[in-house]
Design a protein around this motif. Structure first.
Motif, PDB file in Angstrom:
ATOM      1  N   GLN A 147     -14.203 -37.049  -8.449  1.00  0.00           N
ATOM      2  CA  GLN A 147     -14.163 -36.911  -6.997  1.00  0.00           C
ATOM      3  C   GLN A 147     -13.005 -37.723  -6.425  1.00  0.00           C
ATOM      4  O   GLN A 147     -12.282 -37.259  -5.541  1.00  0.00           O
ATOM      5  CB  GLN A 147     -15.482 -37.370  -6.383  1.00  0.00           C
ATOM      6  CG  GLN A 147     -15.542 -37.170  -4.875  1.00  0.00           C
ATOM      7  CD  GLN A 147     -16.835 -37.716  -4.271  1.00  0.00           C
ATOM      8  OE1 GLN A 147     -17.370 -38.716  -4.782  1.00  0.00           O
ATOM      9  NE2 GLN A 147     -17.318 -37.089  -3.236  1.00  0.00           N
TER      10      GLN A 147
ATOM     11  N   GLN B 221      -9.575 -35.993  -7.092  1.00  0.00           N
ATOM     12  CA  GLN B 221      -9.267 -34.783  -6.332  1.00  0.00           C
ATOM     13  C   GLN B 221      -8.504 -35.080  -5.043  1.00  0.00           C
ATOM     14  O   GLN B 221      -7.939 -34.186  -4.432  1.00  0.00           O
ATOM     15  CB  GLN B 221     -10.555 -34.028  -6.001  1.00  0.00           C
ATOM     16  CG  GLN B 221     -11.194 -33.382  -7.225  1.00  0.00           C
ATOM     17  CD  GLN B 221     -12.563 -32.798  -6.900  1.00  0.00           C
ATOM     18  OE1 GLN B 221     -13.033 -32.899  -5.771  1.00  0.00           O
ATOM     19  NE2 GLN B 221     -13.207 -32.219  -7.897  1.00  0.00           N
TER      20      GLN B 221
ATOM     21  N   TYR C 153     -15.101 -43.354   0.703  1.00  0.00           N
ATOM     22  CA  TYR C 153     -16.413 -42.784   0.423  1.00  0.00           C
ATOM     23  C   TYR C 153     -17.463 -43.866   0.647  1.00  0.00           C
ATOM     24  O   TYR C 153     -17.251 -45.033   0.326  1.00  0.00           O
ATOM     25  CB  TYR C 153     -16.490 -42.255  -1.007  1.00  0.00           C
ATOM     26  CG  TYR C 153     -15.888 -43.207  -2.014  1.00  0.00           C
ATOM     27  CD1 TYR C 153     -16.634 -44.235  -2.574  1.00  0.00           C
ATOM     28  CD2 TYR C 153     -14.550 -43.094  -2.372  1.00  0.00           C
ATOM     29  CE1 TYR C 153     -16.072 -45.116  -3.456  1.00  0.00           C
ATOM     30  CE2 TYR C 153     -13.978 -43.975  -3.266  1.00  0.00           C
ATOM     31  CZ  TYR C 153     -14.742 -44.984  -3.808  1.00  0.00           C
ATOM     32  OH  TYR C 153     -14.170 -45.874  -4.674  1.00  0.00           O
TER      33      TYR C 153
ATOM     34  N   HIS D  47     -23.113 -42.709  -1.607  1.00  0.00           N
ATOM     35  CA  HIS D  47     -22.851 -41.562  -2.474  1.00  0.00           C
ATOM     36  C   HIS D  47     -23.055 -41.891  -3.949  1.00  0.00           C
ATOM     37  O   HIS D  47     -23.016 -41.024  -4.788  1.00  0.00           O
ATOM     38  CB  HIS D  47     -21.428 -41.060  -2.274  1.00  0.00           C
ATOM     39  CG  HIS D  47     -21.267 -40.278  -1.012  1.00  0.00           C
ATOM     40  ND1 HIS D  47     -20.105 -39.614  -0.697  1.00  0.00           N
ATOM     41  CD2 HIS D  47     -22.113 -40.054   0.025  1.00  0.00           C
ATOM     42  CE1 HIS D  47     -20.239 -39.012   0.478  1.00  0.00           C
ATOM     43  NE2 HIS D  47     -21.451 -39.276   0.935  1.00  0.00           N
TER      44      HIS D  47
END
Length: 243
Positions: A146, A149, A155, A159
């Motif tokens: 993630q 990307q 974040y 999460h």
């Protein structure tokens, strides 16, 4: 190069690593040892060309096939390689090795009582490595992918069950060290995977397979500890700095 007219015994004698491939195809190294590869495949309704292809692929790999450039690919691509090659090795080879170790211990422990301990330690390795790769694939690797990307700048900690990727990486490195200790115990118990003169074909295949797995595990741990993990920590640091 192996041929269809060679016996199973001849192929394994010249290339002990072929034993693990035969095991995958359920070719019995004891019962079918004196059969030609072609005859053994005919008995099991296997494609002899497919078996020869796998033997040839393994030989290319042993002779130094094209190296994977782990430093130049993206983290996502590196993770795909680790899962496809090294995690696949764990899932494919360790159950077969555990089964062979159990069978050899049952049949040959009268000649070498240590074979019982070998079987126990191989099963311990299988159990630990299965749990280890599941944690990587379900938690750590998706998190790293993630980040790679570049679809997010930051974040929230919610999460994941950790605040920094360094935390699960530390745990994975500890588990790598544990697996290394288990392999060292197997090296000691088997005298560096050296088979005795009285060893049967399955015994030879087991020790050959353990040696191959040790080599693959070394590559596996190197790619994660020295390439993937440092790059992931560096990327996280960059993302946090930008945010």
């Amino acid at each position: 190069m192996s041929t269809a007219t060679q016996s199973i015994r001849e192929i394994v004698t010249s290339r002990p690593s072929a034993a693990s491939i035969f095991h995958r195809f359920d070719i019995d190294l004891c019962v079918q040892a004196d059969l030609s590869l072609e005859a053994a495949c005919r008995e099991l309704q296997l494609s002899v060309d497919q078996v020869l292809e796998k033997l040839a692929d393994a030989e290319v790999k042993e002779n130094g096939g094209l190296a994977f450039d782990a430093l130049s690919v993206s983290l996502g691509r590196l993770i795909q390689h680790i899962v496809r090659v090294h995690h696949h090795c764990v899932r494919q080879d360790l159950p077969a090795l555990a089964e062979m170790a159990s069978n050899v211990a049952a049949k040959r422990s009268d000649r070498d009582p240590e074979l019982v301990k070998v079987a126990e330690v191989v099963e311990e390795l299988r159990s630990e490595m299965y749990a280890h790769i599941e944690k990587e694939e379900q938690v750590l690797f998706p998190f790293i992918s993630q980040m790679d990307q570049a679809s997010i700048v930051s974040y929230p900690p919610a999460h994941a069950c950790f605040r920094s990727v360094a935390h699960p990486i530390f745990m994975m490195e500890q588990e790598h060290e544990s697996a290394g200790h288990i392999m060292s115990e197997l090296v000691r118990l088997t005298n560096h995977f050296e088979t005795p003169s009285w060893a049967c074909a399955t015994h030879i295949a087991l020790f050959s397979g353990l040696g191959e797995f040790e080599a693959d595990l070394g590559q596996h741990v190197h790619l994660e500890n020295h390439v993937l993990f440092p790059r992931a920590i560096h990327l996280e640091t960059e993302i946090k700095a930008r945010s």
